[in-house]
Scaffold this active site. Structure first.
Site, short mmCIF file in Angstrom:
data_model
loop_
_atom_site.label_atom_id
_atom_site.label_comp_id
_atom_site.label_asym_id
_atom_site.label_seq_id
_atom_site.Cartn_x
_atom_site.Cartn_y
_atom_site.Cartn_z
N ASN A 7 0.88 -1.18 0.00
CA ASN A 7 0.00 0.00 0.00
C ASN A 7 0.91 1.22 0.00
O ASN A 7 1.40 1.65 1.04
CB ASN A 7 -0.88 -0.05 1.26
CG ASN A 7 -1.80 1.15 1.37
OD1 ASN A 7 -1.75 2.07 0.55
ND2 ASN A 7 -2.63 1.15 2.39
N ARG A 90 -2.43 -2.10 -3.57
CA ARG A 90 -3.61 -1.26 -3.40
C ARG A 90 -3.51 -0.10 -4.38
O ARG A 90 -2.49 0.59 -4.42
CB ARG A 90 -3.66 -0.71 -1.98
CG ARG A 90 -4.81 0.24 -1.82
CD ARG A 90 -4.72 1.04 -0.56
NE ARG A 90 -5.88 1.90 -0.44
CZ ARG A 90 -5.90 3.00 0.26
NH1 ARG A 90 -4.84 3.41 0.91
NH2 ARG A 90 -6.99 3.73 0.33
N HIS A 179 -12.67 3.27 -0.03
CA HIS A 179 -12.63 2.25 1.03
C HIS A 179 -13.25 0.93 0.54
O HIS A 179 -13.76 0.14 1.34
CB HIS A 179 -13.44 2.67 2.29
CG HIS A 179 -12.89 3.83 3.02
ND1 HIS A 179 -13.71 4.82 3.53
CD2 HIS A 179 -11.65 4.16 3.37
CE1 HIS A 179 -12.97 5.72 4.15
NE2 HIS A 179 -11.71 5.34 4.06
N LEU A 206 -15.86 3.58 9.79
CA LEU A 206 -15.62 4.84 10.50
C LEU A 206 -14.18 4.87 10.99
O LEU A 206 -13.83 4.32 12.05
CB LEU A 206 -16.59 4.98 11.68
CG LEU A 206 -18.09 4.77 11.36
CD1 LEU A 206 -18.93 4.90 12.62
CD2 LEU A 206 -18.55 5.76 10.30
N GLY A 207 -13.31 5.49 10.21
CA GLY A 207 -11.92 5.69 10.61
C GLY A 207 -11.64 7.17 10.47
O GLY A 207 -12.55 7.98 10.45
N ARG A 238 -11.90 16.04 7.41
CA ARG A 238 -12.61 16.39 6.16
C ARG A 238 -14.04 16.79 6.45
O ARG A 238 -14.70 16.20 7.29
CB ARG A 238 -12.62 15.18 5.22
CG ARG A 238 -11.28 14.88 4.62
CD ARG A 238 -11.32 13.60 3.79
NE ARG A 238 -10.29 12.68 4.24
CZ ARG A 238 -10.22 11.41 3.88
NH1 ARG A 238 -11.09 10.89 3.07
NH2 ARG A 238 -9.24 10.65 4.33
N GLU A 383 -8.22 -4.98 5.16
CA GLU A 383 -8.08 -4.61 3.75
C GLU A 383 -6.94 -5.38 3.09
O GLU A 383 -7.03 -5.75 1.92
CB GLU A 383 -7.86 -3.10 3.64
CG GLU A 383 -9.12 -2.34 4.05
CD GLU A 383 -8.90 -0.87 4.34
OE1 GLU A 383 -8.52 -0.54 5.48
OE2 GLU A 383 -9.11 -0.05 3.45
P1 ADP Z 1 -7.43 5.52 8.89
O1 ADP Z 1 -7.04 4.11 8.45
O2 ADP Z 1 -8.49 6.15 8.05
O3 ADP Z 1 -6.28 6.41 9.17
P2 ADP Z 1 -8.34 4.15 11.29
O4 ADP Z 1 -9.35 3.21 10.79
O5 ADP Z 1 -7.04 3.62 11.74
O6 ADP Z 1 -8.15 5.37 10.31
O7 ADP Z 1 -9.02 4.96 12.52
C1 ADP Z 1 -8.28 5.89 13.22
C2 ADP Z 1 -9.19 6.59 14.21
O8 ADP Z 1 -9.86 5.64 15.04
C3 ADP Z 1 -8.42 7.48 15.18
O9 ADP Z 1 -8.23 8.75 14.67
C4 ADP Z 1 -9.36 7.52 16.35
O10 ADP Z 1 -10.24 8.60 16.14
C5 ADP Z 1 -10.17 6.25 16.29
N1 ADP Z 1 -9.86 5.32 17.39
C6 ADP Z 1 -8.93 4.36 17.44
N2 ADP Z 1 -8.96 3.72 18.63
C7 ADP Z 1 -9.95 4.29 19.35
C8 ADP Z 1 -10.51 4.07 20.66
N3 ADP Z 1 -10.05 3.12 21.46
N4 ADP Z 1 -11.53 4.87 21.04
C9 ADP Z 1 -12.02 5.82 20.23
N5 ADP Z 1 -11.55 6.07 19.01
C10 ADP Z 1 -10.54 5.31 18.55
#
Ligand code: ADP
Length: 396
Positions: A7, A90, A179, A206-207, A238, A383
């Protein structure tokens, strides 16, 4: 067969080596700060974790270093590069050209490059990763797996914007969705759990970046991201959906150029912009608990928008059997899942707050009450595994 999953981003390159016999991850890591000073690589195997600083001017050197470490006697897990049977890459944007993964040849690379105008930050480093691998391990077939392809089953009524048709045919302006590998993985897990192909499902990825998809019988029929990953939900930084006339108004008021406005919407907005606290939901939850009003409103706006899409997609699916939460927030933020599911009883969703608070990390968990008409699940995404599985399909 052992498959290397790559990736590649502009300044970092994540990798995993997966043994497809049992789908075990043999090694994983990241090359970070490519073409910036203080570059480093990490590798994690069953035996050890290791970090090495090295000079990394480009993706070719990055890939070479990945292969060096994978075959390293002390920190690696294979004896020679010949053990890498195939490489899965990816690729963010397949545009209108790819509705499924594809074995890479010169023509495929050309098309990915052509689609770079739709994803200027992502497709060029993806191509750099492909070319670097082809050079370093020419024996291994390479496969491109696109973020957009799972969404290619959306009907025209879902992906067309209310713009003159010519901008779709002439400039490829339409909803693509992103995604896709995550939505695909979670959908297939959900269908396995459900035990039947007939499933009306909403996947909530939801990330940091976040998107929902409406999946009918394993096929995506709508998704919240659009022409770019800026659309849809309010995200970490965003904005998600906004009235497009805001751009001109914001530009006039602040003196920012259009490009700067888009950057502002991508990097300074979302829950970070609303709260002024953080884009990280752990920090937001803590601040809201400590009485920070803007952190609280940011969380409210975030969950309100998710709810909004759940309502819309339930209508589009003409009913709902299951909601699946995934990615960093979806898998870990108990309070966010609770905020989203609250007051959705009309749609048949009843969250079991005890199960929600006690679901085991990294595992599939059912978190609805037994009386709930709609199932609510947490399904950890993977993924890399989707990319490896797709790659294997092309090697048989
Ligand atoms: P990406 O891959 O889009 O960068 P992720 O799927 O890794 O994102 O998600 C990251 C987000 O998940 C962090 O910014 C945080 O907001 C949230 N997160 C991770 N662990 C926790 C937790 N234990 N409690 C609340 N939010 C969390």
């Amino acid at each position: 067969m052992k498959i290397l999953v790559i990736n590649a981003g502009s300044s970092s390159l994540k990798y995993q080596l997966i043994d497809m016999q049992n789908e075990n991850v043999l090694a994983k890591g990241i090359v970070d700060r490519i073409a910036i000073e203080n570059s480093f690589i990490t590798i994690e195997t069953e035996k050890s974790k290791y970090k090495l600083e090295f000079d990394c001017p480009n993706h070719t050197v990055a890939i070479q270093q990945v292969l060096n470490l994978l075959t390293d006697k002390q920190h690696g897990c294979i004896d020679t590069m010949q053990e890498v049977g195939a490489v899965g890459h990816r690729v963010v944007h397949g545009g209108n050209d790819f509705n499924t993964s594809v074995k890479i040849d010169k023509n495929v690379i050309k098309l990915i490059e052509a689609n770079a105008e739709l994803a200027p930050l992502h497709n060029p480093p993806n191509v750099a990763g492909i070319e670097a691998c082809n050079k370093a391990i020419p024996h291994a077939p390479a496969v491109a797996v696109f973020d957009t392809s799972f969404h290619s089953t959306m009907p025209e009524q879902a992906y067309l914007y209310g713009l003159p048709y010519d901008v779709y045919t002439d400039y490829k302006i339409r909803k693509y969705g992103f995604h896709g590998t995550s939505h695909q993985f979670v959908s297939s897990e959900a269908r396995r759990i459900w035990g039947d192909e007939n499933l009306k499902l909403i996947v909530c990825h939801l990330g940091n970046g976040a998107s929902l998809s409406a999946v009918l019988n394993d096929k995506c029929i709508d998704t919240s991201m659009g022409f770019t990953p800026l659309a849809g939900l309010v995200m970490g930084t965003r904005s998600g959906d906004i009235d497009s006339a805001i751009l001109e108004y914001l530009s006039k008021k602040t003196g920012m150029s259009l490009t700067q406005c888009i950057e502002y919407l991508n990097k300074k907005s979302g829950v970070l912009g609303i709260s002024g606290v953080s884009s990280d939901f752990r920090n937001l939850g803590e601040a809201a608990n400590n009485g920070n009003k803007r952190a609280k409103i940011a969380l409210d706006v975030f969950s309100y928008r998710v709810k909004h899409y759940i309502g819309a997609y339930t209508a589009i699916l003409n009913g709902l059997d299951m909601i699946a939460f995934t990615a960093g927030i979806g898998e870990n933020a108990v309070f966010v899942r609770e905020m989203i599911c609250k007051n959705l009883e009309y749609l048949g969703l009843e969250l079991d707050t005890f199960k929600n608070s006690n679901c085991p990390r990294g595992q599939i968990a059912e978190i609805n009450k037994s009386s709930s008409k709609v199932k609510i699940f947490v399904i950890p995404t993977n993924e890399e595994l989707v990319i490896a599985r797709e790659t294997l399909k092309h090697c048989k």
